[in-house]
Design a protein around this motif. Structure first.
Motif, PDB file in Angstrom:
ATOM      1  N   ASN A 109      18.527  17.258 -10.799  1.00 61.39           N
ATOM      2  CA  ASN A 109      18.650  17.758 -12.163  1.00 61.39           C
ATOM      3  C   ASN A 109      17.733  18.967 -12.385  1.00 61.39           C
ATOM      4  O   ASN A 109      18.145  19.967 -12.990  1.00 61.39           O
ATOM      5  CB  ASN A 109      18.320  16.639 -13.157  1.00 61.39           C
ATOM      6  N   LEU A 110      16.501  18.895 -11.885  1.00 59.54           N
ATOM      7  CA  LEU A 110      15.579  20.028 -12.012  1.00 59.54           C
ATOM      8  C   LEU A 110      16.118  21.266 -11.300  1.00 59.54           C
ATOM      9  O   LEU A 110      16.078  22.377 -11.845  1.00 59.54           O
ATOM     10  CB  LEU A 110      14.200  19.656 -11.456  1.00 59.54           C
ATOM     11  N   PHE A 111      16.601  21.072 -10.087  1.00 62.35           N
ATOM     12  CA  PHE A 111      17.165  22.195  -9.328  1.00 62.35           C
ATOM     13  C   PHE A 111      18.358  22.810 -10.051  1.00 62.35           C
ATOM     14  O   PHE A 111      18.496  24.034 -10.104  1.00 62.35           O
ATOM     15  CB  PHE A 111      17.591  21.762  -7.924  1.00 62.35           C
ATOM     16  N   GLU A 135      16.972  24.851 -12.801  1.00 66.99           N
ATOM     17  CA  GLU A 135      16.131  25.961 -12.358  1.00 66.99           C
ATOM     18  C   GLU A 135      16.936  27.089 -11.708  1.00 66.99           C
ATOM     19  O   GLU A 135      16.639  28.277 -11.921  1.00 66.99           O
ATOM     20  CB  GLU A 135      15.076  25.426 -11.374  1.00 66.99           C
ATOM     21  N   ILE A 136      17.938  26.764 -10.943  1.00 70.84           N
ATOM     22  CA  ILE A 136      18.713  27.777 -10.210  1.00 70.84           C
ATOM     23  C   ILE A 136      19.316  28.840 -11.127  1.00 70.84           C
ATOM     24  O   ILE A 136      19.128  30.039 -10.885  1.00 70.84           O
ATOM     25  CB  ILE A 136      19.776  27.118  -9.294  1.00 70.84           C
ATOM     26  N   PRO A 137      20.019  28.470 -12.215  1.00 71.80           N
ATOM     27  CA  PRO A 137      20.567  29.542 -13.068  1.00 71.80           C
ATOM     28  C   PRO A 137      19.490  30.382 -13.756  1.00 71.80           C
ATOM     29  O   PRO A 137      19.678  31.588 -13.951  1.00 71.80           O
ATOM     30  CB  PRO A 137      21.423  28.806 -14.101  1.00 71.80           C
ATOM     31  N   LEU A 138      18.355  29.765 -14.088  1.00 72.34           N
ATOM     32  CA  LEU A 138      17.278  30.536 -14.706  1.00 72.34           C
ATOM     33  C   LEU A 138      16.697  31.550 -13.729  1.00 72.34           C
ATOM     34  O   LEU A 138      16.447  32.705 -14.091  1.00 72.34           O
ATOM     35  CB  LEU A 138      16.170  29.596 -15.211  1.00 72.34           C
ATOM     36  N   VAL A 139      16.480  31.128 -12.498  1.00 71.77           N
ATOM     37  CA  VAL A 139      15.934  32.043 -11.489  1.00 71.77           C
ATOM     38  C   VAL A 139      16.959  33.134 -11.170  1.00 71.77           C
ATOM     39  O   VAL A 139      16.601  34.292 -10.978  1.00 71.77           O
ATOM     40  CB  VAL A 139      15.486  31.272 -10.223  1.00 71.77           C
ATOM     41  N   GLN A 140      18.242  32.772 -11.163  1.00 77.21           N
ATOM     42  CA  GLN A 140      19.297  33.774 -10.943  1.00 77.21           C
ATOM     43  C   GLN A 140      19.293  34.802 -12.072  1.00 77.21           C
ATOM     44  O   GLN A 140      19.404  36.003 -11.824  1.00 77.21           O
ATOM     45  CB  GLN A 140      20.673  33.105 -10.836  1.00 77.21           C
ATOM     46  N   ASP A 141      19.154  34.331 -13.308  1.00 75.31           N
ATOM     47  CA  ASP A 141      19.068  35.254 -14.444  1.00 75.31           C
ATOM     48  C   ASP A 141      17.850  36.168 -14.315  1.00 75.31           C
ATOM     49  O   ASP A 141      17.933  37.363 -14.593  1.00 75.31           O
ATOM     50  CB  ASP A 141      18.989  34.486 -15.769  1.00 75.31           C
ATOM     51  N   ASP A 162      17.028  12.605   1.893  1.00 77.07           N
ATOM     52  CA  ASP A 162      18.109  12.786   2.867  1.00 77.07           C
ATOM     53  C   ASP A 162      19.489  12.860   2.208  1.00 77.07           C
ATOM     54  O   ASP A 162      20.410  12.127   2.554  1.00 77.07           O
ATOM     55  CB  ASP A 162      18.072  11.665   3.919  1.00 77.07           C
ATOM     56  N   ASP A 163      19.596  13.781   1.229  1.00 74.90           N
ATOM     57  CA  ASP A 163      20.860  14.006   0.523  1.00 74.90           C
ATOM     58  C   ASP A 163      21.252  15.472   0.729  1.00 74.90           C
ATOM     59  O   ASP A 163      20.536  16.376   0.287  1.00 74.90           O
ATOM     60  CB  ASP A 163      20.688  13.701  -0.962  1.00 74.90           C
ATOM     61  N   PRO A 164      22.391  15.713   1.399  1.00 75.98           N
ATOM     62  CA  PRO A 164      22.796  17.104   1.681  1.00 75.98           C
ATOM     63  C   PRO A 164      22.942  17.955   0.416  1.00 75.98           C
ATOM     64  O   PRO A 164      22.625  19.146   0.427  1.00 75.98           O
ATOM     65  CB  PRO A 164      24.135  16.976   2.398  1.00 75.98           C
ATOM     66  N   LYS A 165      23.395  17.347  -0.674  1.00 73.22           N
ATOM     67  CA  LYS A 165      23.572  18.094  -1.926  1.00 73.22           C
ATOM     68  C   LYS A 165      22.226  18.626  -2.421  1.00 73.22           C
ATOM     69  O   LYS A 165      22.112  19.791  -2.802  1.00 73.22           O
ATOM     70  CB  LYS A 165      24.198  17.184  -2.992  1.00 73.22           C
ATOM     71  N   ILE A 166      21.211  17.797  -2.375  1.00 76.34           N
ATOM     72  CA  ILE A 166      19.886  18.211  -2.830  1.00 76.34           C
ATOM     73  C   ILE A 166      19.297  19.241  -1.868  1.00 76.34           C
ATOM     74  O   ILE A 166      18.660  20.205  -2.297  1.00 76.34           O
ATOM     75  CB  ILE A 166      18.962  16.987  -3.002  1.00 76.34           C
ATOM     76  N   GLU A 222      17.709  24.858  -0.846  1.00 76.80           N
ATOM     77  CA  GLU A 222      17.835  26.104  -0.071  1.00 76.80           C
ATOM     78  C   GLU A 222      18.265  27.259  -0.963  1.00 76.80           C
ATOM     79  O   GLU A 222      17.776  28.386  -0.808  1.00 76.80           O
ATOM     80  CB  GLU A 222      18.819  25.916   1.085  1.00 76.80           C
ATOM     81  N   ILE A 223      19.171  27.000  -1.897  1.00 79.01           N
ATOM     82  CA  ILE A 223      19.593  28.044  -2.837  1.00 79.01           C
ATOM     83  C   ILE A 223      18.399  28.510  -3.660  1.00 79.01           C
ATOM     84  O   ILE A 223      18.160  29.717  -3.817  1.00 79.01           O
ATOM     85  CB  ILE A 223      20.730  27.533  -3.757  1.00 79.01           C
ATOM     86  N   LEU A 224      17.631  27.559  -4.178  1.00 76.49           N
ATOM     87  CA  LEU A 224      16.472  27.898  -4.998  1.00 76.49           C
ATOM     88  C   LEU A 224      15.428  28.667  -4.182  1.00 76.49           C
ATOM     89  O   LEU A 224      14.862  29.656  -4.668  1.00 76.49           O
ATOM     90  CB  LEU A 224      15.855  26.630  -5.596  1.00 76.49           C
TER      91      LEU A 224
END
Length: 169
Positions: free
Chosen positions: A17-19, A22-28, A98-102, A107-109
């Motif tokens: 949830n944090l990621f 955070e990802i769209p904010l960092v992208q902005d 050990d969750d590929p989605k996370i 990695e994106i972040l």
């Protein structure tokens, strides 16, 4: 063991949830840095104030999410933790989850953060260059204050004389 798995599952949900926040904010933020870079490379200052205001609005939001992640990792406050220790602790938690989605979100972040760091550094260098040029120009102009001059049509300075006014502009 079951309690550990429940805790890990809860941490995975909170971290994902944090990621995702955070990802769209960092992208902005990165997009704003790119706009700033474009203005700086083209020697344009109009719009920089607005970009700075927008960046200043995003920073506390990003910082709040990072602080939530630090709390989840049971690390000391950001001022006591280094970026490397936060990254290492996040890597460790993700390895435990050990969750590929996370892992993908992390990695994106990380990639976005790396791009932000590089572009921010580049923009800082451009600002430094502009500041140096401005200071050089100011120094030249300040040296001329002892001798009042006028500029002619060709852009050359002429010492002030009673007979000519600005090269008969």
């Amino acid at each position: 063991m079951e309690m550990l798995n429940e805790n890990l599952s809860l941490n995975a949900e909170v971290l994902a949830n944090l990621f995702q926040q955070e990802i769209p904010l960092v992208q902005d933020f990165l997009n704003l840095l790119e706009q700033e870079n474009n203005l700086l490379q083209n020697f344009r200052s109009e719009g920089l104030d607005d970009l700075v205001a927008q960046k200043n609005k995003l920073l506390p939001q990003i910082q709040d999410l990072e602080n939530q992640r630090i709390n989840l990792l049971n690390l000391p406050e950001k001022s006591e933790s280094t970026s490397n220790s936060i990254t290492a602790a996040t890597d460790n938690l993700i390895a435990q989850i050990d969750d590929p989605k996370i892992s993908i979100l992390w990695e994106i972040l990380r990639e976005l953060a790396k791009n932000v760091q590089e572009l921010n550094s580049q923009n800082g260098n451009l600002l430094g260059l502009h500041l140096n040029k401005t200071n050089e120009i100011l120094k030249i102009l300040q040296q001329q204050t002892d001798k009042p001059t006028l500029y002619g049509k060709q852009g050359r300075a002429y010492e002030e004389s009673g007979g000519r006014i600005s090269d008969k502009a």
